[in-house]
Design a protein around this motif. Structure first.
Motif, PDB file in Angstrom:
ATOM      1  N   VAL A  70     107.428  32.349 157.297  1.00 48.00           N
ATOM      2  CA  VAL A  70     107.218  31.616 156.083  1.00 48.00           C
ATOM      3  C   VAL A  70     108.945  30.921 156.045  1.00 48.00           C
ATOM      4  CG1 VAL A  70     107.063  31.272 153.839  1.00 48.00           C
ATOM      5  CG2 VAL A  70     105.585  33.043 154.922  1.00 48.00           C
ATOM      6  N   HIS A 109     111.260  27.502 154.403  1.00 48.95           N
ATOM      7  CA  HIS A 109     111.591  26.616 153.180  1.00 48.95           C
ATOM      8  C   HIS A 109     112.384  25.591 153.678  1.00 48.95           C
ATOM      9  CE1 HIS A 109     110.095  29.876 150.721  1.00 48.95           C
ATOM     10  NE2 HIS A 109     110.772  30.774 151.728  1.00 48.95           N
ATOM     11  N   ASP A 140     115.955  25.136 155.785  1.00 42.56           N
ATOM     12  CA  ASP A 140     115.893  26.037 156.859  1.00 42.56           C
ATOM     13  C   ASP A 140     116.258  25.419 158.239  1.00 42.56           C
ATOM     14  OD1 ASP A 140     115.556  28.176 155.129  1.00 42.56           O
ATOM     15  OD2 ASP A 140     113.430  28.649 155.720  1.00 42.56           O
ATOM     16  N   SER A 147     111.461  19.041 152.906  1.00 43.98           N
ATOM     17  CA  SER A 147     110.651  18.907 152.191  1.00 43.98           C
ATOM     18  C   SER A 147     109.036  18.253 152.637  1.00 43.98           C
ATOM     19  CB  SER A 147     110.768  18.569 150.790  1.00 43.98           C
ATOM     20  OG  SER A 147     111.260  16.882 151.052  1.00 43.98           O
ATOM     21  N   VAL A 199     106.499  20.826 154.152  1.00 44.62           N
ATOM     22  CA  VAL A 199     105.737  22.018 153.274  1.00 44.62           C
ATOM     23  C   VAL A 199     104.519  21.670 153.691  1.00 44.62           C
ATOM     24  CG1 VAL A 199     105.033  22.196 151.017  1.00 44.62           C
ATOM     25  CG2 VAL A 199     107.522  21.837 151.619  1.00 44.62           C
ATOM     26  N   VAL A 250     105.544  26.422 155.806  1.00 42.15           N
ATOM     27  CA  VAL A 250     106.488  26.221 155.169  1.00 42.15           C
ATOM     28  C   VAL A 250     106.355  25.785 153.563  1.00 42.15           C
ATOM     29  CG1 VAL A 250     108.203  24.166 154.901  1.00 42.15           C
ATOM     30  CG2 VAL A 250     107.316  24.760 157.071  1.00 42.15           C
ATOM     31  N   LEU A 251     106.909  26.431 152.846  1.00 40.82           N
ATOM     32  CA  LEU A 251     106.642  26.504 151.304  1.00 40.82           C
ATOM     33  C   LEU A 251     108.053  25.912 150.492  1.00 40.82           C
ATOM     34  CD1 LEU A 251     105.398  30.167 150.715  1.00 40.82           C
ATOM     35  CD2 LEU A 251     104.082  27.861 150.968  1.00 40.82           C
ATOM     36  N   PRO A 252     107.462  25.163 149.497  1.00 40.82           N
ATOM     37  CA  PRO A 252     108.780  24.623 148.661  1.00 40.82           C
ATOM     38  C   PRO A 252     109.813  25.705 148.211  1.00 40.82           C
ATOM     39  CG  PRO A 252     106.732  24.305 147.545  1.00 40.82           C
ATOM     40  CD  PRO A 252     106.356  25.008 148.808  1.00 40.82           C
ATOM     41  N   GLY A 253     111.205  25.175 148.136  1.00 40.24           N
ATOM     42  CA  GLY A 253     112.095  26.368 147.654  1.00 40.24           C
ATOM     43  C   GLY A 253     111.901  26.645 146.299  1.00 40.24           C
ATOM     44  N   GLU A 254     112.447  27.840 145.724  1.00 44.20           N
ATOM     45  CA  GLU A 254     112.249  28.407 144.472  1.00 44.20           C
ATOM     46  C   GLU A 254     112.514  27.532 143.335  1.00 44.20           C
ATOM     47  OE1 GLU A 254     114.686  31.443 145.490  1.00 44.20           O
ATOM     48  OE2 GLU A 254     113.382  32.080 146.830  1.00 44.20           O
ATOM     49  N   SER A 277     111.639  24.517 143.126  1.00 40.02           N
ATOM     50  CA  SER A 277     110.665  23.508 143.159  1.00 40.02           C
ATOM     51  C   SER A 277     109.195  24.254 142.833  1.00 40.02           C
ATOM     52  CB  SER A 277     110.397  22.587 144.142  1.00 40.02           C
ATOM     53  OG  SER A 277     110.358  23.459 145.282  1.00 40.02           O
ATOM     54  N   ALA A 278     109.417  25.614 142.310  1.00 40.79           N
ATOM     55  CA  ALA A 278     108.157  26.324 142.140  1.00 40.79           C
ATOM     56  C   ALA A 278     107.155  25.606 141.023  1.00 40.79           C
ATOM     57  CB  ALA A 278     108.402  27.793 141.796  1.00 40.79           C
TER      58      ALA A 278
END
Length: 185
Positions: free
Chosen positions: A86, A88, A91, A135, A138, A174-178, A180-181
């Protein structure tokens, strides 16, 4: 057998728990290169197209995921690996390749997806290719394709305008950063 004996003497992990000295690392690297060359020669005899088209021996990402078995079947032109990693935005992943080049040709590499309009190309046999996660990457499944072709006039896969010899695909999430939760109520 002499090379294997020397290799084993240097890396007897029970007797030698110390780090290798620089010259020992280079010796082991040379022995490994010799074995890789012999395997490549053997694989070329199994792949009649190997004399004409470049083939990837291995590609490893900076997370330790490795694709090291490419099919000698001339109809196959790539391999995928679901990494389970996973990532972000922000990275950076570096891909390292090892490739035997038929007839000493130069190799060109490129990575897809890319956000650059000119799709940068890299030249070299064994090199590092960097992918910067943004981004725009993602997704629950983000496939990163590393394409390689030789400088020769013929390619394993002929797409008309621009062919290639092999493709290695690493699959990430690929997940958004914290920061942008989504907000929770």
């Amino acid at each position: 057998m002499g090379l294997l004996s020397r290799f084993e003497a240097l890396r007897n992990s029970v007797a030698h728990s110390r780090d290798l000295l620089p010259f020992e690392e280079e010796l082991l690297s040379g022995i490994a290169g010799e074995f890789r060359n012999r395997v490549t020669i053997y694989m070329s005899s199994q792949d009649p197209t190997g004399d004409y088209f470049a083939r990837i021996d291995s590609v490893t990402d900076s997370l330790g995921n490795c694709i090291d078995s490419f099919p000698p079947d001339p109809m196959e032109h790539g391999v995928s690996l679901r990494t389970g990693a996973v990532l972000h935005p922000g990275d950076t992943i570096t891909f390292r390749s090892a490739v035997p080049t038929p007839q000493g040709r130069d190799l060109t590499w490129w990575v897809l997806p890319t956000r650059d309009t000119d799709n940068p190309r890299y030249t070299g046999r064994d090199l590092d290719i960097v992918w910067r996660v943004s981004s725009a990457d993602v997704a629950a499944r983000r496939d990163v394709h590393l394409y390689m072709k030789s400088s020769g006039p013929y390619h394993r896969v002929n797409t008309g305008t621009d062919g290639f010899d092999y493709c290695a695909t690493f699959i990430y999430t690929v997940l958004p950063g914290e920061d942008s939760a989504p907000a929770t109520s």
